[in-house]
Design a protein around this motif. Structure first.
Motif, short mmCIF file in Angstrom:
data_model
loop_
_atom_site.label_atom_id
_atom_site.label_comp_id
_atom_site.label_asym_id
_atom_site.label_seq_id
_atom_site.Cartn_x
_atom_site.Cartn_y
_atom_site.Cartn_z
N LYS A 18 55.12 -42.36 70.10
CA LYS A 18 56.58 -42.33 70.20
C LYS A 18 57.32 -42.83 71.36
O LYS A 18 58.48 -43.31 71.49
N THR A 46 68.42 -46.57 72.11
CA THR A 46 69.12 -46.13 71.19
C THR A 46 69.22 -46.67 69.67
O THR A 46 69.07 -45.85 68.94
N ASN A 49 66.37 -44.74 68.19
CA ASN A 49 66.54 -43.30 67.99
C ASN A 49 67.51 -43.20 66.71
O ASN A 49 67.47 -42.41 65.83
N GLU A 50 68.37 -44.02 66.39
CA GLU A 50 69.44 -44.31 65.40
C GLU A 50 68.53 -44.36 64.19
O GLU A 50 68.76 -43.96 63.15
N GLU A 52 65.14 -43.65 63.69
CA GLU A 52 64.62 -42.55 63.43
C GLU A 52 65.46 -41.39 62.81
O GLU A 52 64.77 -40.59 61.96
#
Length: 58
Positions: A18, A46, A49-50, A52
């Motif tokens: 990760k 960012t 994360n979006e 995921e």
């Protein structure tokens, strides 16, 4: 593709999936040596994360 670690390795020295991103050589160089490396790194985190979270890439 080259691996780039988005955060420091754990104290045990083991890499966690990760915390890594596979990047093309140009993006890897930009993160390592670019003048905007910190901003670019935050933008990359960012976007990851979006993705995921299931958001569309805009």
């Amino acid at each position: 593709m080259q691996m780039y670690y988005l955060s420091k390795l754990s104290k045990s020295g083991l890499a966690k999936p990760k915390d890594a991103a596979a990047l093309c050589p140009n993006c890897h160089s930009r993160l390592r040596y670019g003048k905007d490396s910190e901003v670019y790194k935050e933008d990359l985190i960012t976007k990851i994360n979006e993705k995921e979270a299931g958001k569309k890439n805009e």
